[in-house]
Design an enzyme around this catalytic site. Structure first.
Site, PDB file in Angstrom:
ATOM      1  N   LYS A  75      -4.734  -2.109   9.683  1.00  0.00           N
ATOM      2  CA  LYS A  75      -3.604  -2.308   8.816  1.00  0.00           C
ATOM      3  C   LYS A  75      -3.385  -3.661   8.735  1.00  0.00           C
ATOM      4  CE  LYS A  75      -1.419   0.166   6.954  1.00  0.00           C
ATOM      5  NZ  LYS A  75      -1.753   1.028   5.682  1.00  0.00           N
ATOM      6  N   TYR A  94      -7.347  -3.025   5.829  1.00  0.00           N
ATOM      7  CA  TYR A  94      -6.623  -2.770   4.667  1.00  0.00           C
ATOM      8  C   TYR A  94      -5.399  -3.717   4.533  1.00  0.00           C
ATOM      9  CZ  TYR A  94      -8.439   2.076   5.102  1.00  0.00           C
ATOM     10  OH  TYR A  94      -9.457   2.863   5.071  1.00  0.00           O
ATOM     11  N   HIS A  96      -3.803  -3.847   0.833  1.00  0.00           N
ATOM     12  CA  HIS A  96      -2.918  -3.247  -0.339  1.00  0.00           C
ATOM     13  C   HIS A  96      -2.125  -4.297  -0.726  1.00  0.00           C
ATOM     14  CE1 HIS A  96      -4.125   0.735   0.683  1.00  0.00           C
ATOM     15  NE2 HIS A  96      -4.164   0.443   1.929  1.00  0.00           N
ATOM     16  N   GLU A 118      -9.834  -1.534   0.874  1.00  0.00           N
ATOM     17  CA  GLU A 118      -9.582  -0.430  -0.010  1.00  0.00           C
ATOM     18  C   GLU A 118     -10.376  -0.960  -1.273  1.00  0.00           C
ATOM     19  OE1 GLU A 118      -6.404  -3.483  -0.108  1.00  0.00           O
ATOM     20  OE2 GLU A 118      -7.383  -2.466   1.285  1.00  0.00           O
ATOM     21  N   SER A 134      -8.204   8.582   3.002  1.00  0.00           N
ATOM     22  CA  SER A 134      -7.888   9.574   1.946  1.00  0.00           C
ATOM     23  C   SER A 134      -8.044  11.202   2.471  1.00  0.00           C
ATOM     24  CB  SER A 134      -8.926   9.090   0.807  1.00  0.00           C
ATOM     25  OG  SER A 134      -8.311   7.941   0.208  1.00  0.00           O
ATOM     26  N   ILE A 178     -10.154  12.038  -3.972  1.00  0.00           N
ATOM     27  CA  ILE A 178     -10.262  12.577  -2.675  1.00  0.00           C
ATOM     28  C   ILE A 178      -8.967  13.045  -1.984  1.00  0.00           C
ATOM     29  CG2 ILE A 178     -10.896  11.783  -0.286  1.00  0.00           C
ATOM     30  CD1 ILE A 178     -13.361  11.718  -2.207  1.00  0.00           C
ATOM     31  N   SER A 220      -3.277  16.018 -17.107  1.00  0.00           N
ATOM     32  CA  SER A 220      -2.102  15.364 -16.635  1.00  0.00           C
ATOM     33  C   SER A 220      -1.532  14.708 -17.824  1.00  0.00           C
ATOM     34  CB  SER A 220      -2.404  14.288 -15.337  1.00  0.00           C
ATOM     35  OG  SER A 220      -1.249  13.419 -15.218  1.00  0.00           O
ATOM     36  N   VAL A 267       1.275  10.089  -1.066  1.00  0.00           N
ATOM     37  CA  VAL A 267       0.241   9.220  -0.237  1.00  0.00           C
ATOM     38  C   VAL A 267      -0.255   7.959  -0.860  1.00  0.00           C
ATOM     39  CG1 VAL A 267      -2.092   9.851   0.581  1.00  0.00           C
ATOM     40  CG2 VAL A 267      -0.627  11.895   0.128  1.00  0.00           C
ATOM     41  N   ASP A 270       0.954   3.281  -0.135  1.00  0.00           N
ATOM     42  CA  ASP A 270       0.485   1.939   0.213  1.00  0.00           C
ATOM     43  C   ASP A 270       0.203   1.329  -0.935  1.00  0.00           C
ATOM     44  OD1 ASP A 270       0.231   2.055   2.852  1.00  0.00           O
ATOM     45  OD2 ASP A 270      -1.816   3.015   3.107  1.00  0.00           O
ATOM     46  N   ARG A 279       9.943   4.721  -1.435  1.00  0.00           N
ATOM     47  CA  ARG A 279       9.942   3.627  -0.834  1.00  0.00           C
ATOM     48  C   ARG A 279       9.341   3.967   0.630  1.00  0.00           C
ATOM     49  NH1 ARG A 279      14.248   4.557   2.890  1.00  0.00           N
ATOM     50  NH2 ARG A 279      16.073   5.951   2.329  1.00  0.00           N
ATOM     51  N   ALA A 299       3.631   5.145   5.177  1.00  0.00           N
ATOM     52  CA  ALA A 299       2.688   4.198   4.477  1.00  0.00           C
ATOM     53  C   ALA A 299       1.509   4.107   5.591  1.00  0.00           C
ATOM     54  CB  ALA A 299       3.209   2.791   4.449  1.00  0.00           C
ATOM     55  N   ASN A 300       1.431   4.925   6.787  1.00  0.00           N
ATOM     56  CA  ASN A 300       0.162   4.757   7.482  1.00  0.00           C
ATOM     57  C   ASN A 300      -0.041   6.171   8.118  1.00  0.00           C
ATOM     58  OD1 ASN A 300       2.475   4.445   9.286  1.00  0.00           O
ATOM     59  ND2 ASN A 300       1.095   3.714  10.811  1.00  0.00           N
TER      60      ASN A 300
END
Length: 370
Positions: A75, A94, A96, A118, A134, A178, A220, A267, A270, A279, A299-300
């Site tokens: 992270k 990662y 983000h 990522e 993912s 994914i 969508s 999901v 991040d 949040r 977030a993880n």
């Protein structure tokens, strides 16, 4: 090269960025590896196993950062780590950045070389270092969603698969990548009625072919999403724009269209989240409620299953990490476009457009660095 692996200190993050097997590979190619004490404990790897593979165990995180030329993490660094990062130090993890302006500015100020898992991208536009997590997060989203649909957890009180004579739950999956594919497979396997929405018609055609009969595909758009959320019991957000902030597909006003006790699992948190009311939360305090709708925004997520996650992640990251160690980051990124796309912040400059656009920062073309 001198490789450092600190212990992850984000809330309930039990993964580790390198296994003893990975240490062996680095040592075979002449590199030094320093592991912080108990860095692998949460994933089931002891200090003795690392030492046996040839790593040197250091007692503190400060010592690991001080000695390493390349830091390999899972992270992003948190605030207490910022001051430990040296100018020119390579961080492979990662990040983000598009979801954290303070982190972006901190890495610019430290003049680190930040190569983000990522945004490493293959020529077919797949994201090889994001895919394994993912997959884990997509599968976890369903089991967490099912848990929080239970009445004592604040949910509607419905069983995903139903029983004889009782209809199953309705699961809406936003995004057919994914995360969405894995979520849909899990939810369908539990017997739920599943709908996947995506903006790509070719992707929807593919999913229509491979998914079981209890999975539907829908294009969508805002109208369709507004209609689908009215009957959904579990909504899973899995949309992704690589390296950039996720779009808000469900806005605050849409919550009033949902049944009380609906569960939303974001999901994409991040990358800022794909629900306006999202949040980031932690495994310690994973949920909160807005207008009667339960939000799960950890977030993880893969950190809750660290043994599986660590092995899945390191299987993917190790070949790239070895390239960086063997060649140095400049040569490796010159020769390998996949790695070059992973560069986000380098020596105080933002070299990834999604990050510069997220925080209105000057953009520098990464080719100017070589």
């Amino acid at each position: 090269m001198i490789i450092g692996v600190p212990k992850e200190i984000k809330n309930n993050e039990n993964r580790v960025a390198l296994t003893p097997a990975g240490v062996t590979e680095f040592r075979k190619q002449g590199h030094e590896v320093y592991i912080q004490a108990e860095a692998g404990k949460g994933s089931g790897f002891s200090d003795e196993e690392y030492a046996g593979a040839g790593a040197t165990i250091l007692p503190t995180i400060e010592e690991v950062y001080a000695i390493a030329e390349m830091i390999i993490k899972v992270k992003e660094p948190i605030e207490s780590e910022y001051a430990l990062i040296k100018e020119g130090q390579l961080l492979f993890t990662y990040f983000h950045f598009a979801s954290s302006e303070p982190l972006t500015h901190a890495m610019m100020e430290r003049k680190a070389v930040c190569l983000a898992y990522e945004t490493v991208e293959k020529t077919d536009r797949s994201l090889p270092l994001l895919v394994p997590m993912s997959e884990v997060a997509g599968r976890m989203a369903v089991q967490e969603g099912a848990k929080y649909l239970e009445k004592p957890m604040g949910g509607f009180g419905i069983l995903l698969g139903g029983v004889a004579g009782v209809k199953p739950a309705n699961v809406l999956v936003l995004g057919g990548g994914i995360v969405g594919t894995q979520s849909a497979k899990m939810a369908a396997g539990l017997g739920a009625n599943v709908t996947i929405v995506d903006i790509s018609l070719p992707r929807l055609r593919y999913l229509e072919d491979i998914m079981p009969a209890n999975v539907d595909t829908v294009m969508s758009n805002e109208y369709n999403i507004r209609e689908l959320i009215k009957g959904a019991n579990l909504i899973i957000g899995g949309v992704l724009i690589p390296g950039a902030k996720a779009p808000s597909l469900i806005t605050r006003d849409m919550l009033k269209l949902m049944k009380p006790g609906t569960v939303m699992v974001d999901v994409a948190i991040d990358q800022g989240g794909c629900f306006e009311t999202s949040r980031a939360t932690t495994h310690e305090h994973p949920i909160y409620e807005v207008d009667g709708v339960v939000h799960y925004c950890v977030a993880n997520m893969p950190g809750a299953v660290p043994y599986t996650s660590t092995l899945a992640l390191t299987n993917a990251t190790l070949p790239y990490a070895l390239q960086l160690a063997n060649q140095g980051w400049k040569t490796a990124c010159t020769r390998n476009e996949e790695l070059r796309k992973g560069l986000n912040v380098v020596n105080g400059k933002v070299v990834f457009k999604g990050v510069s656009e997220a925080w209105n920062l000057p953009y520098t073309d990464v080719k100017e660095l070589f």
